[in-house]
Write a protein that holds these residues in place. Structure first.
Motif, PDB file in Angstrom:
ATOM      1  N   ASP A   8      49.809  44.891  26.037  1.00 28.58           N
ATOM      2  CA  ASP A   8      49.197  44.878  24.610  1.00 28.58           C
ATOM      3  C   ASP A   8      47.539  43.704  24.958  1.00 28.58           C
ATOM      4  O   ASP A   8      46.874  43.347  24.259  1.00 28.58           O
ATOM      5  N   GLY A   9      47.399  43.444  25.838  1.00 28.54           N
ATOM      6  CA  GLY A   9      45.811  42.350  26.943  1.00 28.54           C
ATOM      7  C   GLY A   9      45.192  43.128  25.845  1.00 28.54           C
ATOM      8  O   GLY A   9      44.630  44.241  25.833  1.00 28.54           O
ATOM      9  N   ALA A  10      43.984  41.881  25.871  1.00 29.60           N
ATOM     10  CA  ALA A  10      42.992  42.278  25.252  1.00 29.60           C
ATOM     11  C   ALA A  10      41.689  42.151  26.653  1.00 29.60           C
ATOM     12  O   ALA A  10      40.679  42.381  26.838  1.00 29.60           O
ATOM     13  N   LYS A  11      42.368  41.892  28.017  1.00 33.02           N
ATOM     14  CA  LYS A  11      41.511  42.091  28.724  1.00 33.02           C
ATOM     15  C   LYS A  11      42.319  42.640  30.153  1.00 33.02           C
ATOM     16  O   LYS A  11      43.255  43.332  30.397  1.00 33.02           O
ATOM     17  N   ALA A  12      41.975  43.346  31.620  1.00 29.02           N
ATOM     18  CA  ALA A  12      42.615  43.676  32.532  1.00 29.02           C
ATOM     19  C   ALA A  12      41.559  42.574  33.800  1.00 29.02           C
ATOM     20  O   ALA A  12      40.392  42.103  33.299  1.00 29.02           O
ATOM     21  N   HIS A  13      42.463  42.429  34.761  1.00 27.65           N
ATOM     22  CA  HIS A  13      41.982  41.565  36.087  1.00 27.65           C
ATOM     23  C   HIS A  13      42.418  42.259  36.541  1.00 27.65           C
ATOM     24  O   HIS A  13      42.931  43.018  37.119  1.00 27.65           O
ATOM     25  N   GLY A  14      40.503  42.196  37.468  1.00 25.34           N
ATOM     26  CA  GLY A  14      40.234  43.044  38.780  1.00 25.34           C
ATOM     27  C   GLY A  14      40.569  41.826  40.528  1.00 25.34           C
ATOM     28  O   GLY A  14      40.550  40.725  39.964  1.00 25.34           O
ATOM     29  N   PHE A  15      40.900  42.439  41.508  1.00 27.19           N
ATOM     30  CA  PHE A  15      41.435  41.783  42.528  1.00 27.19           C
ATOM     31  C   PHE A  15      40.547  42.636  43.727  1.00 27.19           C
ATOM     32  O   PHE A  15      40.446  43.874  42.992  1.00 27.19           O
ATOM     33  N   CYS A  16      39.613  42.554  44.377  1.00 26.94           N
ATOM     34  CA  CYS A  16      39.329  43.404  45.613  1.00 26.94           C
ATOM     35  C   CYS A  16      38.893  42.870  46.502  1.00 26.94           C
ATOM     36  O   CYS A  16      38.947  41.227  46.720  1.00 26.94           O
ATOM     37  N   ALA A  17      38.618  43.224  48.008  1.00 23.92           N
ATOM     38  CA  ALA A  17      38.076  42.179  49.094  1.00 23.92           C
ATOM     39  C   ALA A  17      37.701  43.647  50.045  1.00 23.92           C
ATOM     40  O   ALA A  17      38.023  44.433  50.134  1.00 23.92           O
ATOM     41  N   VAL A  18      36.907  42.650  50.601  1.00 23.45           N
ATOM     42  CA  VAL A  18      36.077  43.917  51.384  1.00 23.45           C
ATOM     43  C   VAL A  18      36.660  43.624  52.795  1.00 23.45           C
ATOM     44  O   VAL A  18      35.254  42.108  53.371  1.00 23.45           O
ATOM     45  N   ASP A  19      36.643  44.254  53.531  1.00 18.40           N
ATOM     46  CA  ASP A  19      36.144  43.591  55.496  1.00 18.40           C
ATOM     47  C   ASP A  19      34.953  42.622  55.735  1.00 18.40           C
ATOM     48  O   ASP A  19      34.230  43.457  55.733  1.00 18.40           O
ATOM     49  N   PRO A  20      34.708  42.077  56.410  1.00 15.03           N
ATOM     50  CA  PRO A  20      33.632  41.400  56.313  1.00 15.03           C
ATOM     51  C   PRO A  20      32.542  42.085  57.466  1.00 15.03           C
ATOM     52  O   PRO A  20      31.156  42.298  57.045  1.00 15.03           O
ATOM     53  N   TRP A  47      31.983  44.915  56.890  1.00 14.62           N
ATOM     54  CA  TRP A  47      32.019  46.415  56.114  1.00 14.62           C
ATOM     55  C   TRP A  47      31.179  45.673  55.157  1.00 14.62           C
ATOM     56  O   TRP A  47      30.948  46.686  54.183  1.00 14.62           O
ATOM     57  N   GLN A  48      30.942  44.574  55.074  1.00 16.33           N
ATOM     58  CA  GLN A  48      30.349  43.937  53.539  1.00 16.33           C
ATOM     59  C   GLN A  48      29.292  44.650  54.125  1.00 16.33           C
ATOM     60  O   GLN A  48      28.484  44.902  54.852  1.00 16.33           O
ATOM     61  N   ARG A  49      28.241  44.288  52.161  1.00 17.80           N
ATOM     62  CA  ARG A  49      26.653  44.412  52.527  1.00 17.80           C
ATOM     63  C   ARG A  49      26.501  46.048  52.453  1.00 17.80           C
ATOM     64  O   ARG A  49      25.247  46.748  53.324  1.00 17.80           O
ATOM     65  N   ARG A  50      27.555  47.200  52.994  1.00 15.78           N
ATOM     66  CA  ARG A  50      26.834  48.464  52.607  1.00 15.78           C
ATOM     67  C   ARG A  50      27.319  49.418  51.503  1.00 15.78           C
ATOM     68  O   ARG A  50      27.165  50.283  50.987  1.00 15.78           O
ATOM     69  N   GLY A  51      27.484  48.674  50.195  1.00 23.25           N
ATOM     70  CA  GLY A  51      27.461  49.425  48.980  1.00 23.25           C
ATOM     71  C   GLY A  51      29.196  49.009  48.283  1.00 23.25           C
ATOM     72  O   GLY A  51      29.293  49.537  47.561  1.00 23.25           O
ATOM     73  N   VAL A  52      30.333  48.886  49.415  1.00 21.41           N
ATOM     74  CA  VAL A  52      31.013  48.997  49.554  1.00 21.41           C
ATOM     75  C   VAL A  52      31.796  47.989  48.189  1.00 21.41           C
ATOM     76  O   VAL A  52      32.640  48.643  47.492  1.00 21.41           O
ATOM     77  N   GLY A  53      31.358  46.798  48.257  1.00 22.47           N
ATOM     78  CA  GLY A  53      31.581  46.664  46.871  1.00 22.47           C
ATOM     79  C   GLY A  53      31.504  47.111  45.353  1.00 22.47           C
ATOM     80  O   GLY A  53      32.498  46.977  44.542  1.00 22.47           O
ATOM     81  N   SER A  54      30.550  47.602  45.203  1.00 21.90           N
ATOM     82  CA  SER A  54      29.631  47.663  44.064  1.00 21.90           C
ATOM     83  C   SER A  54      30.842  49.534  44.224  1.00 21.90           C
ATOM     84  O   SER A  54      31.067  49.006  42.534  1.00 21.90           O
ATOM     85  N   ALA A  55      31.052  49.830  45.088  1.00 20.61           N
ATOM     86  CA  ALA A  55      31.337  51.016  44.129  1.00 20.61           C
ATOM     87  C   ALA A  55      33.733  50.786  43.696  1.00 20.61           C
ATOM     88  O   ALA A  55      33.887  50.947  43.250  1.00 20.61           O
ATOM     89  N   LEU A  56      33.471  49.471  44.491  1.00 19.94           N
ATOM     90  CA  LEU A  56      35.222  48.904  44.063  1.00 19.94           C
ATOM     91  C   LEU A  56      34.730  48.341  42.669  1.00 19.94           C
ATOM     92  O   LEU A  56      36.148  48.295  41.804  1.00 19.94           O
ATOM     93  N   LEU A  57      33.718  47.682  42.432  1.00 22.08           N
ATOM     94  CA  LEU A  57      33.247  46.978  40.900  1.00 22.08           C
ATOM     95  C   LEU A  57      33.544  48.962  39.749  1.00 22.08           C
ATOM     96  O   LEU A  57      33.988  48.487  38.667  1.00 22.08           O
ATOM     97  N   GLN A  58      32.851  49.590  40.529  1.00 25.92           N
ATOM     98  CA  GLN A  58      32.751  50.961  39.809  1.00 25.92           C
ATOM     99  C   GLN A  58      34.536  51.755  39.296  1.00 25.92           C
ATOM    100  O   GLN A  58      34.859  51.710  37.926  1.00 25.92           O
ATOM    101  N   TRP A  59      35.505  51.471  40.676  1.00 21.09           N
ATOM    102  CA  TRP A  59      36.514  52.015  40.489  1.00 21.09           C
ATOM    103  C   TRP A  59      37.561  51.213  39.834  1.00 21.09           C
ATOM    104  O   TRP A  59      37.940  51.677  38.857  1.00 21.09           O
ATOM    105  N   LEU A  60      37.139  49.801  39.874  1.00 21.64           N
ATOM    106  CA  LEU A  60      37.947  49.156  38.654  1.00 21.64           C
ATOM    107  C   LEU A  60      37.196  49.237  36.907  1.00 21.64           C
ATOM    108  O   LEU A  60      38.747  48.884  36.118  1.00 21.64           O
TER     109      LEU A  60
END
Length: 342
Positions: A88-100, A102-115
């Motif tokens: 019944d919550g009014a929000k969801a909480h997201g957690f994520c991590a990208v191997d150093p 593999w960062q700055r390749r668009g992976v973080g953006s893809a994870l945000l889209q999934w969340l």
């Protein structure tokens, strides 16, 4: 690219990584991914294998539908995302991590889209939380995703800003050196401090839900969510205490503590951490919080620790920040709560 999702989970679209939900068999490699990321980003706290073992047992937020793990061609996990939400919550909480690596390749953006996609699904599955629109009219709450990060993690700050997230709250990590004179703050007559024991857990849970009912962003903790606190691998009931009303035995306040022995390696000092501190509204103004905190500081010092620490909402409605400063705590780090209404 292979996408191997549960039927109702959104898909991730990013080349060169194969995605599937987390499972119990991934605990070691999942923990290793988070540890590799933490070694570079140096957060104050990060999830370890024992924490993840609790997470995969969740019934309210099963990882099969609420997580995604990305593997490279050699089968090594390089990124993950996970979502939690109260029914019944009014929000969801997201957690994520990208191997150093593999960062700055668009992976973080893809994870945000999934969340974000999974957040929309969770609100639809739960039939949406509702709010009182006045005159007894109930209105659906739009899907909202919240992500917490430390202020020093500037590359994550930039990603969230670019993705339309806004800072909605600031939290301060505060420390108190235990080499300083320890405070004296006895309880008033008619109140007593007792150790935190399993038999008190349910009464403390109910008291906690009452205490935090007027706190920003707080939602009631059910038995499973409470279990994540009292059964946390780092929980230290011997460093915790509960304030009772002597005549009734009712819980009026509590202080739940933990200790992470690895902080001596990663941060250079040992600390006792106050996870939760609360006093029921009708008992506030009687020095109970101060007495609980003084007791915690003394327990930490007796255990041979260097510092006492805690986190506090900078806009806490009880005036907690002033109390902590009075007790010798000083701010050392800032975390941010970022929201996006979807």
């Amino acid at each position: 690219m292979t996408q191997n999702h549960a039927p109702d989970a959104p898909q991730v679209s990013f080349p060169n990584l194969q995605w599937r939900p987390v499972s119990a068999s991934d605990l070691d490699s999942w923990a290793a991914l988070i540890a590799r990321t933490a070694a570079v980003e140096r957060p104050v706290w990060f999830e370890r294998r024992a924490d993840l073992a609790q997470i995969v047992e969740s019934k309210n937020n099963p990882v099969g539908q609420n997580s995604v793990l990305g593997f490279d061609a050699d089968g090594v996990p390089r990124a993950y995302a996970r979502l939690t939400k109260n029914q019944d919550g009014a929000k969801a909480h997201g957690f994520c991590a990208v191997d150093p690596q593999w960062q700055r390749r668009g992976v973080g953006s893809a994870l945000l889209q999934w969340l974000e996609a999974r957040t929309r699904q969770r609100f639809a599955e739960d039939a949406g939380a509702v709010k009182d629109g006045g005159a007894g009219n109930k209105q659906p709450v739009p899907p909202r995703l919240r992500i917490f990060i430390e202020q020093k993690q500037q590359h994550q700050v930039a990603l969230l800003e670019e993705s339309g997230y806004e800072v909605v709250r600031y939290y301060n990590e505060m420390h108190r050196p235990l080499s300083a004179p320890l405070p004296e703050a006895p309880l008033a007559h008619g109140l007593e401090l007792v150790p935190m024991e399993p038999g008190l857990s349910e009464a403390v849970r109910l008291a906690h839900n009452q205490v935090f009912a007027d706190h920003w962003g707080s939602e009631p903790r059910d038995e499973e969510a409470w279990g994540f606190v009292v059964n946390d691998p780092l929980a230290r009931p011997d460093l915790s205490a509960v304030a009772l009303e002597s005549s009734t035995g009712d819980v009026v306040g509590y202080q739940l503590a933990s200790h992470d022995p690895e902080t001596a390696v990663t941060r250079g000092f040992t600390e006792g951490y106050t996870d939760l501190l609360g006093v029921r509204k009708e008992f506030r103004g009687r020095g109970i919080a101060q007495a609980l905190l003084a007791d915690a500081v003394r327990r930490f010092a007796a255990a041979g620790m260097d510092k006492a620490s805690l986190d506090v909402d900078s806009d806490n409605p009880t005036g907690a920040m002033a109390l902590y400063r009075k007790m010798g705590y000083v701010p050392v780090n800032t975390s941010l709560a970022w929201d996006k209404v979807l």
